[in-house]
Design an enzyme around this catalytic site. Structure first.
Site, PDB file in Angstrom:
ATOM      1  N   SER A 124      -4.698   2.091  -1.634  1.00  0.00           N
ATOM      2  CA  SER A 124      -5.706   4.052  -1.820  1.00  0.00           C
ATOM      3  C   SER A 124      -5.142   5.084  -0.422  1.00  0.00           C
ATOM      4  O   SER A 124      -4.995   4.547   0.377  1.00  0.00           O
ATOM      5  CB  SER A 124      -6.824   3.184  -1.968  1.00  0.00           C
ATOM      6  OG  SER A 124      -7.894   4.692  -1.582  1.00  0.00           O
ATOM      7  N   TYR A 148     -13.630  -1.818   3.727  1.00  0.00           N
ATOM      8  CA  TYR A 148     -12.705  -1.870   2.438  1.00  0.00           C
ATOM      9  C   TYR A 148     -11.314  -1.303   2.721  1.00  0.00           C
ATOM     10  O   TYR A 148     -10.243  -1.486   2.449  1.00  0.00           O
ATOM     11  CB  TYR A 148     -13.596  -0.593   1.097  1.00  0.00           C
ATOM     12  CG  TYR A 148     -12.337  -0.575  -0.131  1.00  0.00           C
ATOM     13  CD1 TYR A 148     -11.928  -1.807  -0.770  1.00  0.00           C
ATOM     14  CD2 TYR A 148     -12.255   0.516   0.209  1.00  0.00           C
ATOM     15  CE1 TYR A 148     -11.068  -1.288  -1.546  1.00  0.00           C
ATOM     16  CE2 TYR A 148     -11.211   1.174  -0.949  1.00  0.00           C
ATOM     17  CZ  TYR A 148     -10.613   0.001  -2.041  1.00  0.00           C
ATOM     18  OH  TYR A 148      -9.938   0.056  -2.660  1.00  0.00           O
ATOM     19  N   LYS A 152      -7.493  -2.745   3.139  1.00  0.00           N
ATOM     20  CA  LYS A 152      -6.377  -1.185   2.369  1.00  0.00           C
ATOM     21  C   LYS A 152      -5.694  -1.727   3.603  1.00  0.00           C
ATOM     22  O   LYS A 152      -3.454  -2.306   2.906  1.00  0.00           O
ATOM     23  CB  LYS A 152      -6.406  -0.243   1.858  1.00  0.00           C
ATOM     24  CG  LYS A 152      -7.574  -0.766   0.762  1.00  0.00           C
ATOM     25  CD  LYS A 152      -6.275  -1.599  -0.737  1.00  0.00           C
ATOM     26  CE  LYS A 152      -7.513  -2.142  -1.412  1.00  0.00           C
ATOM     27  NZ  LYS A 152      -7.106  -2.553  -2.731  1.00  0.00           N
TER      28      LYS A 152
END
Ligand code: NAD
Ligand code: UDP
Length: 338
Positions: A124, A148, A152
């Protein structure tokens, strides 16, 4: 080519399965249905005329993965499965690290055991943190501001180390900007459970009458109209990017990183206005305080993917909003039993 698609019934995974089938690639879907439902399979079949194999399973279940990898003669894996809500990740960090980081490690371990050595991973633009400038190239420094994003980043780092130690592997990290839109048939789209966190699902639920108004998080950013600017990319373009990644680098060993974005930035108010035009509906909004952790603006330099993958986002803002509206108005409450 048989490709295991973890999280293949989710928003991006389901569209990617369609584009794979159109390109002659056979997806084998592996999903635990945590954030999706099985009716998506019927929709994929309706659109493509083909019914992909579906295995209900969790990516943390190594034995099940090994069985599928072997039985289905899998040659590459596209790994979408994971949790993706930033706010929730702050409340439940362990769940995020377990699902996203541990899940990926178990998957790679299973692949290693079977000898499948090609992996495409859903990363992302959040790994760029608050970028010093725009557009963002793949060389920009990375950082994380929430669990989050950190999950990643951790996965990217684990996979980079792993590829270094296993040079015959091909690992591609795709850094998505802001996926929006839906399949043009109106059969598949984004179906968030509960209150949507992301802008476009919220806007379309306001337009369809499920929510009263949109809260615009901040109008005092140093941007063209004061609201946040992002690089929105049609989910079909994003899906095509995965097919190109599989075709071009899936066979080439190395660690490859690509931005998947359009290179254009649109503000929240521009998105609202484009959506109103596409839907013919008014989208009432109120200016609200900034959302903690949000950045002012972010858009990609997507030229590396164009050079190396021969991929470029083709669909316009109008297609993004028209397809979102077609999906939402045909399926006001999302997929049937959700
Ligand atoms: P999604 O929630 O719609 O799809 C994820 C799918 O994975 C769901 O079908 C869910 O049931 C499944 N899943 C979750 N945990 C699993 C597990 N442990 N085992 C097996 N299946 C599991 O999300 P999406 O928007 O399609 O995103 C796909 C990937 O892309 C995610 O990794 C996400 O972090 C990443 N990503 C998404 C966005 C975005 O804005 N949608 C942006 C950047 C990156
Ligand atoms: N946004 C907003 N209202 C919402 C949801 C999002 O104003 O209900 C804004 C948000 O502040 C950001 C942009 O829309 O400027 C995109 O937010 P989204 O959550 O979709 O993506 P991300 O923050 O991951 O870029």
């Amino acid at each position: 080519m048989n490709v295991l698609v973890t999280g293949g019934l989710g928003y991006i995974g389901s569209h990617t399965c369609i584009q794979m089938l159109e390109a002659g690639i056979k997806p084998v879907i592996f999903d635990n249905l945590y954030n999706s439902n099985e009716s998506v399979l019927g929709r994929i079949e309706m659109v493509t005329g083909a019914s992909p194999i579906f295995v209900k399973g969790d990516v943390r279940d190594k034995e099940k993965l090994i069985k599928v990898l072997k039985e289905q003669s899998i040659s590459a894996v596209v790994h979408f499965a994971g949790l993706k809500a930033v706010g929730e990740s702050v409340e439940k960090p362990l769940e995020y690290y377990d699902n996203n980081v541990n899940g990926t490690l178990v998957l790679v371990d299973a692949m290693r055991e079977v000898g499948v050595k090609s992996l495409v991973f859903s990363s992302s633009a959040t790994v760029y943190g608050d970028p010093a400038s725009v557009p963002i190239t793949e060389e920009f420094p990375t950082s994380a501001t929430n669990p989050y994003g950190r999950s990643k980043l951790m996965v990217e780092e684990c996979l980079t180390d792993f590829q270094k130690a296993n040079s015959e592997w091909s690992i591609t990290l795709l850094r998505y900007f802001n996926p929006v839109g839906a399949h043009p048939s109106g059969q598949l789209g984004e179906d968030p459970s509960g209150i949507p966190n992301n802008l476009m699902p919220f806007v379309s639920q306001v337009a369809v009458g499920r929510r009263e108004y949109l809260s615009v998080f901040g109008d005092d950013y140093p941007t063209k109209d004061g609201t946040g600017v992002r690089d929105y990319i049609h989910v079909m373009d994003l899906s095509d990017g995965h097919v190109c990644a599989l075709n071009k680098v899936g066979q080439t060993s190395g660690l490859h990183i690509y931005n998947l974005g359009t290179g254009n930035g649109y503000s929240v108010l521009e998105m609202v206005s484009a959506f109103e035009k596409a839907s013919g509906k008014k989208v009432p909004y109120k200016i609200a305080p900034r959302r903690p952790g949000d950045i002012a603006e972010c858009w990609a330099d997507p030229s590396k993917a164009q050079r190396e993958l021969n991929w470029k986002a083709e669909r316009t803002l109008q297609q993004m909003t028209t397809d979102t509206w077609y999906w939402q108005s045909n399926n006001p409450n999302g997929y049937p039993d959700h």
